[in-house]
Design a protein around this motif. Structure first.
Motif, PDB file in Angstrom:
ATOM      1  N   UNK A   1     -33.787   0.665  16.942  1.00 46.64           N
ATOM      2  CA  UNK A   1     -34.408   0.536  15.623  1.00 46.64           C
ATOM      3  C   UNK A   1     -33.420   0.078  14.557  1.00 46.64           C
ATOM      4  N   UNK A   2     -32.118   0.080  14.864  1.00 47.21           N
ATOM      5  CA  UNK A   2     -31.127  -0.343  13.870  1.00 47.21           C
ATOM      6  C   UNK A   2     -30.449  -1.655  14.235  1.00 47.21           C
ATOM      7  N   UNK A   3     -30.844  -2.268  15.340  1.00 44.56           N
ATOM      8  CA  UNK A   3     -30.103  -3.412  15.866  1.00 44.56           C
ATOM      9  C   UNK A   3     -30.028  -4.564  14.868  1.00 44.56           C
ATOM     10  N   UNK A   4     -31.136  -4.890  14.217  1.00 44.08           N
ATOM     11  CA  UNK A   4     -31.119  -5.993  13.257  1.00 44.08           C
ATOM     12  C   UNK A   4     -30.218  -5.669  12.071  1.00 44.08           C
ATOM     13  N   UNK A   5     -30.281  -4.443  11.578  1.00 42.02           N
ATOM     14  CA  UNK A   5     -29.405  -4.058  10.466  1.00 42.02           C
ATOM     15  C   UNK A   5     -27.941  -4.115  10.875  1.00 42.02           C
ATOM     16  N   UNK A   6     -27.647  -3.624  12.081  1.00 45.87           N
ATOM     17  CA  UNK A   6     -26.255  -3.570  12.519  1.00 45.87           C
ATOM     18  C   UNK A   6     -25.695  -4.942  12.887  1.00 45.87           C
ATOM     19  N   UNK A   7     -26.570  -5.856  13.316  1.00 53.12           N
ATOM     20  CA  UNK A   7     -26.120  -7.198  13.685  1.00 53.12           C
ATOM     21  C   UNK A   7     -26.126  -8.166  12.509  1.00 53.12           C
ATOM     22  N   UNK A   8     -27.025  -7.965  11.558  1.00 53.56           N
ATOM     23  CA  UNK A   8     -27.217  -8.967  10.512  1.00 53.56           C
ATOM     24  C   UNK A   8     -27.013  -8.416   9.096  1.00 53.56           C
ATOM     25  N   UNK A   9     -27.765  -7.385   8.732  1.00 55.07           N
ATOM     26  CA  UNK A   9     -27.763  -6.922   7.349  1.00 55.07           C
ATOM     27  C   UNK A   9     -26.444  -6.272   6.943  1.00 55.07           C
ATOM     28  N   UNK A  10     -26.019  -5.280   7.699  1.00 53.86           N
ATOM     29  CA  UNK A  10     -24.827  -4.522   7.307  1.00 53.86           C
ATOM     30  C   UNK A  10     -23.540  -5.349   7.372  1.00 53.86           C
ATOM     31  N   UNK A  11     -23.321  -6.163   8.418  1.00 57.82           N
ATOM     32  CA  UNK A  11     -22.084  -6.946   8.425  1.00 57.82           C
ATOM     33  C   UNK A  11     -21.914  -7.836   7.204  1.00 57.82           C
ATOM     34  N   UNK A  12     -22.990  -8.410   6.724  1.00 60.80           N
ATOM     35  CA  UNK A  12     -22.906  -9.251   5.528  1.00 60.80           C
ATOM     36  C   UNK A  12     -22.447  -8.421   4.334  1.00 60.80           C
ATOM     37  N   UNK A  13     -23.005  -7.234   4.184  1.00 60.33           N
ATOM     38  CA  UNK A  13     -22.645  -6.379   3.061  1.00 60.33           C
ATOM     39  C   UNK A  13     -21.227  -5.843   3.213  1.00 60.33           C
ATOM     40  N   UNK A  14     -20.843  -5.471   4.421  1.00 61.10           N
ATOM     41  CA  UNK A  14     -19.496  -4.960   4.650  1.00 61.10           C
ATOM     42  C   UNK A  14     -18.450  -6.032   4.377  1.00 61.10           C
ATOM     43  N   UNK A  15     -18.728  -7.240   4.820  1.00 62.22           N
ATOM     44  CA  UNK A  15     -17.779  -8.334   4.567  1.00 62.22           C
ATOM     45  C   UNK A  15     -17.707  -8.647   3.079  1.00 62.22           C
TER      46      UNK A  15
END
Length: 207
Positions: free
Chosen positions: A126-140
């Motif tokens: 349930x978190x795969x899209x956030x962990x692959x796409x959403x969060x990395x963009x914000x973390x970077x």
């Protein structure tokens, strides 16, 4: 028989918070009543944690323990703790490494995102899209130099390692690790990833 209203069908004691215009803010996570543990704020929306799988729980414990042991003495390793990205984003990575200088008291509930040296996310379905796409963009974007994503491939951990490229401000892949993970940044660490799988035989036993 009268048609039931919304209040008639709502379970006793349940009151869903209505977001304000513009969405929730990072400060709201500390003041909203009765929020479930490990609620995150992503783009002004509350994201509730799903029940953990055994893999997820073991992976967080594994990386928390081993990263803490490998990190320099001046760094603190914290599991499942929120970080401030901006007014409308306060995610909760599964493991972070930060300078001890940002730890002000045992009562604090977050650290600045730009203080994080390493963020680790253990992905679930349930978190795969956030962990692959959403969060990395914000973390970077906030300047976190190192990001690791851990995925469950049939009970075995696969770790995807990323480093922030200063010229572009985006992450670039620096390795994909199965069974064993050995890196030199942000600090040297050598991990036997098979330890995460509780069904893995670690010894042949007595002969």
């Amino acid at each position: 028989m009268p048609t039931p209203t919304h209040d008639d069908t709502e379970p006793p004691g349940v009151r869903w918070a209505v977001p304000p215009e513009g969405g929730w803010t990072a400060d709201d996570l500390d003041t909203l009543p009765d929020l479930p543990r490990h609620t995150e704020l992503i783009d002004g929306s509350l994201v509730l944690a799903c029940p953990q799988t055994l893999f997820h729980s073991r992976a967080i414990s594994f990386f928390g323990e081993h990263v803490r042991a490998a990190a320099p003495a001046a760094m603190e390793t914290i599991s499942r703790f929120t970080i401030d990205i901006d007014r409308h984003n306060r995610p909760e990575p599964d493991v972070i490494v930060v300078p001890r200088s940002v730890i002000r008291s045992m009562d604090q509930t977050r650290v600045p995102g730009n203080s994080v040296e390493l963020a680790i996310e253990v992905a679930a379905d349930e978190t795969l899209t956030r962990d692959r796409e959403t969060k990395p963009v914000k973390y970077a974007r906030v300047g976190i130099p190192h990001y690791w994503r851990v995925e469950n491939h049939d009970g075995r951990a696969v770790v995807y390692v990323f480093e922030r490229e200063p010229a572009t401000g985006a992450y670039t892949s620096t390795g994909i690790f199965h069974d064993r993970m050995k890196v030199t940044v942000p600090f040297p660490i050598d991990l036997d990833l098979t330890e995460i799988d509780p069904t893995t035989s670690r010894a042949a036993g007595p002969q």
